[in-house]
Design a protein around this motif. Structure first.
Motif, PDB file in Angstrom:
ATOM      1  N   GLU A 175     -94.509 117.073 -25.164  1.00 50.03           N
ATOM      2  CA  GLU A 175     -95.007 118.155 -24.724  1.00 50.03           C
ATOM      3  C   GLU A 175     -94.127 118.899 -23.733  1.00 50.03           C
ATOM      4  O   GLU A 175     -93.952 120.017 -23.814  1.00 50.03           O
ATOM      5  CB  GLU A 175     -96.449 118.051 -24.139  1.00 50.03           C
ATOM      6  CG  GLU A 175     -97.168 119.101 -23.871  1.00 50.03           C
ATOM      7  CD  GLU A 175     -97.358 120.435 -25.073  1.00 50.03           C
ATOM      8  OE1 GLU A 175     -97.727 121.486 -24.749  1.00 50.03           O
ATOM      9  OE2 GLU A 175     -97.006 120.011 -26.231  1.00 50.03           O
ATOM     10  N   ARG A 190     -91.214 120.384 -25.376  1.00 52.82           N
ATOM     11  CA  ARG A 190     -91.613 121.839 -26.001  1.00 52.82           C
ATOM     12  C   ARG A 190     -91.614 122.895 -25.081  1.00 52.82           C
ATOM     13  O   ARG A 190     -91.082 123.962 -25.288  1.00 52.82           O
ATOM     14  CB  ARG A 190     -92.847 121.449 -26.617  1.00 52.82           C
ATOM     15  CG  ARG A 190     -93.296 122.502 -27.686  1.00 52.82           C
ATOM     16  CD  ARG A 190     -94.567 122.552 -28.479  1.00 52.82           C
ATOM     17  NE  ARG A 190     -95.713 122.585 -27.500  1.00 52.82           N
ATOM     18  CZ  ARG A 190     -96.006 123.975 -27.011  1.00 52.82           C
ATOM     19  NH1 ARG A 190     -95.725 124.903 -27.693  1.00 52.82           N
ATOM     20  NH2 ARG A 190     -97.233 124.138 -26.181  1.00 52.82           N
ATOM     21  N   THR A 246    -105.203 130.807 -37.179  1.00 51.90           N
ATOM     22  CA  THR A 246    -104.474 129.312 -36.480  1.00 51.90           C
ATOM     23  C   THR A 246    -104.458 128.169 -37.394  1.00 51.90           C
ATOM     24  O   THR A 246    -103.891 127.120 -36.883  1.00 51.90           O
ATOM     25  CB  THR A 246    -105.234 129.387 -35.243  1.00 51.90           C
ATOM     26  OG1 THR A 246    -106.452 128.897 -35.267  1.00 51.90           O
ATOM     27  CG2 THR A 246    -105.114 130.521 -34.139  1.00 51.90           C
ATOM     28  N   GLU A 247    -105.252 128.298 -38.519  1.00 49.45           N
ATOM     29  CA  GLU A 247    -105.486 127.045 -39.222  1.00 49.45           C
ATOM     30  C   GLU A 247    -104.044 126.703 -39.974  1.00 49.45           C
ATOM     31  O   GLU A 247    -103.494 125.507 -39.781  1.00 49.45           O
ATOM     32  CB  GLU A 247    -106.377 127.125 -40.369  1.00 49.45           C
ATOM     33  CG  GLU A 247    -107.728 126.198 -40.143  1.00 49.45           C
ATOM     34  CD  GLU A 247    -108.520 126.508 -41.109  1.00 49.45           C
ATOM     35  OE1 GLU A 247    -108.300 126.121 -42.354  1.00 49.45           O
ATOM     36  OE2 GLU A 247    -109.569 127.045 -41.005  1.00 49.45           O
ATOM     37  N   ASN A 248    -103.199 127.392 -40.328  1.00 47.23           N
ATOM     38  CA  ASN A 248    -101.961 127.293 -41.037  1.00 47.23           C
ATOM     39  C   ASN A 248    -100.790 127.271 -40.239  1.00 47.23           C
ATOM     40  O   ASN A 248     -99.559 127.205 -40.691  1.00 47.23           O
ATOM     41  CB  ASN A 248    -101.699 128.523 -42.176  1.00 47.23           C
ATOM     42  CG  ASN A 248    -103.012 128.070 -43.263  1.00 47.23           C
ATOM     43  OD1 ASN A 248    -103.429 127.164 -43.394  1.00 47.23           O
ATOM     44  ND2 ASN A 248    -103.370 129.367 -43.888  1.00 47.23           N
ATOM     45  N   THR A 249    -101.137 127.984 -39.123  1.00 53.30           N
ATOM     46  CA  THR A 249     -99.769 128.119 -38.197  1.00 53.30           C
ATOM     47  C   THR A 249     -99.583 126.892 -37.115  1.00 53.30           C
ATOM     48  O   THR A 249    -100.608 126.600 -36.541  1.00 53.30           O
ATOM     49  CB  THR A 249     -99.821 129.313 -37.366  1.00 53.30           C
ATOM     50  OG1 THR A 249    -101.020 129.289 -36.535  1.00 53.30           O
ATOM     51  CG2 THR A 249     -99.734 130.564 -38.054  1.00 53.30           C
ATOM     52  N   GLU A 250     -98.491 126.176 -36.954  1.00 55.02           N
ATOM     53  CA  GLU A 250     -98.339 125.078 -36.694  1.00 55.02           C
ATOM     54  C   GLU A 250     -97.032 125.205 -35.545  1.00 55.02           C
ATOM     55  O   GLU A 250     -96.159 125.698 -35.693  1.00 55.02           O
ATOM     56  CB  GLU A 250     -97.879 123.673 -37.296  1.00 55.02           C
ATOM     57  CG  GLU A 250     -97.717 122.504 -36.518  1.00 55.02           C
ATOM     58  CD  GLU A 250     -97.478 121.307 -37.671  1.00 55.02           C
ATOM     59  OE1 GLU A 250     -96.534 120.580 -37.202  1.00 55.02           O
ATOM     60  OE2 GLU A 250     -98.001 121.372 -38.609  1.00 55.02           O
ATOM     61  N   GLN A 251     -97.377 124.910 -34.223  1.00 55.73           N
ATOM     62  CA  GLN A 251     -96.430 124.983 -33.315  1.00 55.73           C
ATOM     63  C   GLN A 251     -95.335 124.241 -33.268  1.00 55.73           C
ATOM     64  O   GLN A 251     -95.529 122.926 -33.624  1.00 55.73           O
ATOM     65  CB  GLN A 251     -96.947 124.878 -31.869  1.00 55.73           C
ATOM     66  CG  GLN A 251     -98.095 126.053 -31.291  1.00 55.73           C
ATOM     67  CD  GLN A 251     -98.318 125.909 -29.851  1.00 55.73           C
ATOM     68  OE1 GLN A 251     -98.445 124.592 -29.244  1.00 55.73           O
ATOM     69  NE2 GLN A 251     -99.194 126.802 -29.295  1.00 55.73           N
ATOM     70  N   PRO A 252     -94.111 124.528 -33.167  1.00 54.10           N
ATOM     71  CA  PRO A 252     -92.952 123.589 -33.129  1.00 54.10           C
ATOM     72  C   PRO A 252     -92.946 122.749 -32.035  1.00 54.10           C
ATOM     73  O   PRO A 252     -93.358 123.106 -30.916  1.00 54.10           O
ATOM     74  CB  PRO A 252     -91.741 124.443 -32.975  1.00 54.10           C
ATOM     75  CG  PRO A 252     -92.064 125.934 -32.582  1.00 54.10           C
ATOM     76  CD  PRO A 252     -93.718 125.986 -32.823  1.00 54.10           C
ATOM     77  N   SER A 253     -92.641 121.528 -32.281  1.00 49.23           N
ATOM     78  CA  SER A 253     -92.883 120.445 -31.294  1.00 49.23           C
ATOM     79  C   SER A 253     -91.672 119.397 -31.528  1.00 49.23           C
ATOM     80  O   SER A 253     -90.997 119.316 -32.691  1.00 49.23           O
ATOM     81  CB  SER A 253     -94.141 119.771 -31.130  1.00 49.23           C
ATOM     82  OG  SER A 253     -94.506 119.196 -32.445  1.00 49.23           O
ATOM     83  N   LYS A 311     -91.104 115.282 -32.198  1.00 47.62           N
ATOM     84  CA  LYS A 311     -91.759 114.064 -32.325  1.00 47.62           C
ATOM     85  C   LYS A 311     -91.899 113.062 -31.417  1.00 47.62           C
ATOM     86  O   LYS A 311     -90.817 112.800 -30.903  1.00 47.62           O
ATOM     87  CB  LYS A 311     -91.156 113.635 -33.781  1.00 47.62           C
ATOM     88  CG  LYS A 311     -91.399 114.636 -35.124  1.00 47.62           C
ATOM     89  CD  LYS A 311     -90.868 113.986 -36.315  1.00 47.62           C
ATOM     90  CE  LYS A 311     -90.802 114.926 -37.472  1.00 47.62           C
ATOM     91  NZ  LYS A 311     -90.009 114.354 -38.668  1.00 47.62           N
ATOM     92  N   SER A 363     -96.071 111.094 -26.059  1.00 43.37           N
ATOM     93  CA  SER A 363     -96.546 112.391 -26.401  1.00 43.37           C
ATOM     94  C   SER A 363     -96.400 113.463 -25.276  1.00 43.37           C
ATOM     95  O   SER A 363     -96.132 114.573 -25.430  1.00 43.37           O
ATOM     96  CB  SER A 363     -97.925 112.123 -26.807  1.00 43.37           C
ATOM     97  OG  SER A 363     -98.118 111.514 -27.690  1.00 43.37           O
TER      98      SER A 363
END
Length: 88
Positions: free
Chosen positions: A42, A45, A4-11, A13, A38
């Motif tokens: 969310e 998203r 999960t360190e390298n995977t970022e959830q799309p969101s 800005k 913020s």
């Protein structure tokens, strides 16, 4: 176990959400706190993910097997839009 360190959830800005809000505010002195921006990002998203999941489910249920894989089309989004808006 997934990395999960390298995977970022799309969101979305928060700055983009803030600019969208500013376009519809009638009074120019209306302000929004960064936390609220913020949270709104969310919410957008989650709303978008739910729309995609429901549309994908509908696409799979309508899949006849004539193609290689089920395709997500605009029509699927249109079909789920009313119920999605009522749920949110």
């Amino acid at each position: 176990m997934e990395d999960t360190e390298n995977t970022e959830q799309p969101s979305f800005k928060p700055e983009t959400v803030h600019n969208i809000f500013k376009t519809v505010w009638k009074e120019s002195n209306t302000k929004i706190k960064p936390d609220a921006t913020s949270l709104a990002a969310e919410f957008l998203r989650l709303f978008t993910l739910e729309a995609v999941h429901r549309s994908a489910g509908l696409s799979k249920s309508e899949f006849t097997g004539d193609e290689d894989m089920p395709q997500l089309e605009v029509e699927h989004l249109e079909k789920i839009a009313a119920q999605l808006l009522l749920d949110f």
